[in-house]
Scaffold this motif. Structure first.
Motif, PDB file in Angstrom:
ATOM      1  N   ASP A  99       1.031  -1.014   0.131  1.00 55.87           N
ATOM      2  CA  ASP A  99      -0.224   0.361  -0.074  1.00 55.87           C
ATOM      3  C   ASP A  99       1.025   1.485   0.311  1.00 55.87           C
ATOM      4  O   ASP A  99       0.408   2.807  -0.649  1.00 55.87           O
ATOM      5  CB  ASP A  99      -0.786   0.185   1.364  1.00 55.87           C
ATOM      6  CG  ASP A  99      -2.269  -1.192   1.504  1.00 55.87           C
ATOM      7  OD1 ASP A  99      -2.392  -1.603   0.491  1.00 55.87           O
ATOM      8  OD2 ASP A  99      -1.914  -1.911   2.395  1.00 55.87           O
ATOM      9  N   ALA A 159      -1.855  -1.522   6.911  1.00 56.51           N
ATOM     10  CA  ALA A 159      -1.112  -0.931   5.889  1.00 56.51           C
ATOM     11  C   ALA A 159       0.268  -1.924   5.779  1.00 56.51           C
ATOM     12  O   ALA A 159       0.612  -2.305   6.628  1.00 56.51           O
ATOM     13  CB  ALA A 159      -0.478   0.815   5.474  1.00 56.51           C
ATOM     14  N   ARG A 196      -0.019   2.520  -4.029  1.00 54.62           N
ATOM     15  CA  ARG A 196      -1.283   3.367  -3.684  1.00 54.62           C
ATOM     16  C   ARG A 196      -0.805   5.132  -2.391  1.00 54.62           C
ATOM     17  O   ARG A 196      -1.221   6.276  -2.574  1.00 54.62           O
ATOM     18  CB  ARG A 196      -2.296   3.224  -2.996  1.00 54.62           C
ATOM     19  CG  ARG A 196      -2.761   2.253  -3.327  1.00 54.62           C
ATOM     20  CD  ARG A 196      -4.114   1.714  -3.126  1.00 54.62           C
ATOM     21  NE  ARG A 196      -4.223   1.691  -2.213  1.00 54.62           N
ATOM     22  CZ  ARG A 196      -5.400   1.289  -1.053  1.00 54.62           C
ATOM     23  NH1 ARG A 196      -6.329   2.108  -1.286  1.00 54.62           N
ATOM     24  NH2 ARG A 196      -4.928   0.821  -0.417  1.00 54.62           N
ATOM     25  N   LEU A 210      -5.214   5.575   1.569  1.00 58.95           N
ATOM     26  CA  LEU A 210      -5.704   4.182   1.833  1.00 58.95           C
ATOM     27  C   LEU A 210      -6.608   3.615   2.201  1.00 58.95           C
ATOM     28  O   LEU A 210      -7.519   2.820   2.418  1.00 58.95           O
ATOM     29  CB  LEU A 210      -4.506   3.815   2.177  1.00 58.95           C
ATOM     30  CG  LEU A 210      -2.992   3.938   1.601  1.00 58.95           C
ATOM     31  CD1 LEU A 210      -2.410   3.250   2.747  1.00 58.95           C
ATOM     32  CD2 LEU A 210      -2.888   3.495   0.566  1.00 58.95           C
TER      33      LEU A 210
END
Length: 544
Positions: free
Chosen positions: A13, A35, A243, A537
């Motif tokens: 992530d 994450a 991300r 996220l």
């Protein structure tokens, strides 16, 4: 490349570029929220510059002060920071630092077991300014036992210095008075201090949280998709999708091209590892991120001792007591003093950069620190001790005139300078540069001397070392907001990109408020960046 924990091939992530205390803090915040995080470190070790630093945090309003009966005030801290930053840092960013700093410190203690103790007698670097504090804002890591880390202890950047805390330094002050044998036993037992004691618990906590920790893996490009950052490309050409990306890979002090193009003065030495070459700044600039404060650095007067190397590169040694203690002066090629030698290292080094338009050169370079036999006998000088053969990097002569001739500086100027300095130093005053007048000057001097920061230079033989314009690191780069989000050239956040520490236009601007102002504010903004990335996220922080 070496993967110490986790699996770089799995989906992530968040990718954090840089494994110093600042990058590890951002990684831990995100991993704590669930994450999947990878930390990529260019160097062969984890820890970055943090691992070989003093390891201190400068945190106003920290809750540890109460244990010492100390208090702090939010408005005092903000007034002081506005003065230190010369009004160049937005108020909302300074407020985020003051408000989030104690929160960050508490998080790292809960989540990583990082224990920091306030330095009750360590003043801010400008103790006479409005809003400054006489002690407590600078915090020192407790000793840490790295044997509990198992094989992961081998991932930490080595530091050959003996493991003493800065609180112990306050007590002992002079290296010739340190209990060397006891400190050697500590080192043999696996106890570390200062920078390594800061980094080690963060590495261990990241490992426990499932963070992928990788060394020998340089990031080279950002992946941008649909105007959002979507990962990095390594120097080996591998793509690591994510991300969110946090850039915390240091400044550009080891990039000669960037130093020449941006900094306000020359860099002849650095005490950081030689991997800070501006990678994160260049990656961000290519992606349209705004840059700021590119002329700024954490300056410091340094000596280049032959053989002092980090990863094969000659590194500088920062001068502290050697210039602030009694029986020393710093002069230029004319034999003249030009600065308060005991002033904080960041600001006093700027005096080395005075430009002489007639000579078309820097008026105060080269510069030399002059000291006498009394200083050497009582304090030593870095690794050198009285009675030992004088090393090649220290010049010596029986008279001031002969020393000046060796250095090719004006003998009449040096003699006149020392005569005037000595006359006043005997009385504990410096009418020319006010050395010793500030509480900060006296703190770094000899507390057992009649005048901690002043003493005549008069006992032959005489010694000299060249003092160069050095940097601990640079502090210009990516412009961020109070949440650590990278901003484009129009001031808008770049989706998916965050930054903290010396990779950014550091929120301390041109100034240096106190010991730990590199790592404390940098880690605070990394904490804020981690929280902002967690929100992006769609995750929820667990223990903040």
């Amino acid at each position: 490349m070496r993967v110490w924990t986790g699996d770089l091939a799995r989906e992530h992530d968040m990718v954090v570029v840089g494994a110093g205390a600042i990058g590890l803090t951002a990684a831990l915040v995100a991993a704590d929220a669930g994450a999947r995080v990878a930390v990529l470190e260019k160097a062969p070790y984890l820890g970055g510059t943090s691992a070989v630093s003093g390891g201190m945090f400068w945190i106003p309003m920290n809750t540890r002060m109460a244990a010492l009966g100390l208090t702090d005030d939010r408005e005092d801290a903000l007034r002081y920071l506005r003065a230190v930053t010369a009004g160049r840092t937005a108020d909302d960013v300074l407020a985020a630092l003051v408000d989030r700093g104690p929160e960050m410190l508490d998080f790292l203690e809960r989540r990583a077991g990082l224990r920091m103790a306030p330095m009750d007698n360590f003043p801010d670097y400008h103790p006479e300014w409005d809003g400054a504090h006489p002690g407590g804002r600078s915090l020192d890591p407790e000793l840490y036992d790295i044997t509990q880390m198992g094989e992961l202890a081998g991932s930490l950047r080595p530091d050959l210095r003996l493991p003493f805390t800065m609180r112990e330094y306050e007590e002992w002050r002079i290296f010739t008075r340190f209990p060397t044998e006891m400190l050697e036993r500590r080192a043999a037992a696996g106890l570390v201090a200062r920078g390594r004691a800061l980094v080690a618990p963060l590495v261990a906590a990241c490992s426990d949280a499932g963070v992928t920790l990788v060394t020998g893996c340089a990031a080279q490009r950002l992946v941008v998709e649909d105007e959002a950052v979507a990962g990095v490309v390594t120097a080996a050409g591998d793509r690591v999708p994510a991300r969110a990306v946090v850039l915390a890979c240091g400044g550009f002090e080891w990039s000669p091209e960037m130093v020449d193009n941006f900094l306000s003065g020359p860099v002849h030495g650095s005490c950081s590892p030689p991997h800070n070459t501006g990678d994160g700044i260049r990656m961000a600039a290519k992606a349209g991120v705004g840059l700021g404060s590119m002329r700024e650095a954490w300056w410091g007067p340094m000596v280049l001792v032959p053989g002092d190397e980090t990863d094969g590169a000659q590194t500088g040694t920062l001068l502290r007591f050697e210039r602030t203690g009694p029986h020393t002066v710093i002069v230029n090629r004319n034999g003249r003093r030009f600065v308060n030698e005991a002033h904080n290292y960041n600001d006093m080094t700027k005096a080395f950069h005075l430009f002489d338009p007639g000579a078309y050169d820097f008026a105060n370079l080269p510069a030399y620190l002059i000291f006498d036999e009394r200083h050497l006998r009582e304090y030593g000088f870095l690794s050198h001790r009285a009675g030992l053969p004088t090393p090649s990097w220290i010049r010596t002569a029986p008279t001031v005139a002969e020393l000046a001739a060796q250095l090719e500086i004006d003998p009449a100027g040096l003699t006149e300078t020392l005569d005037r300095f000595n006359e006043h130093a005997r009385n504990g005053v410096d009418p020319d540069f006010n050395r010793g007048a500030s509480a900060y000057d006296r703190y770094w001097g000899d507390q057992h001397a009649p005048h901690p920061a002043l003493g005549p230079v008069e006992t032959p033989p005489f010694y000299a070392v060249e003092v160069v314009s050095g940097v601990i690191g640079t502090k210009g780069g990516i412009v961020t907001d109070g949440e650590g989000r990278a901003l484009d050239t129009f001031g808008d956040p770049v989706p998916g990109l965050y930054a903290a520490g010396n990779t950014t236009a550091h929120l301390m601007g041109p100034g240096y408020p106190g010991a730990g102002a590199t790592l404390g504010p940098g880690s605070t903004m990394a904490y804020a960046a981690g929280l902002a990335a967690v929100a992006q996220l769609g995750l929820r922080p667990l223990t903040t």
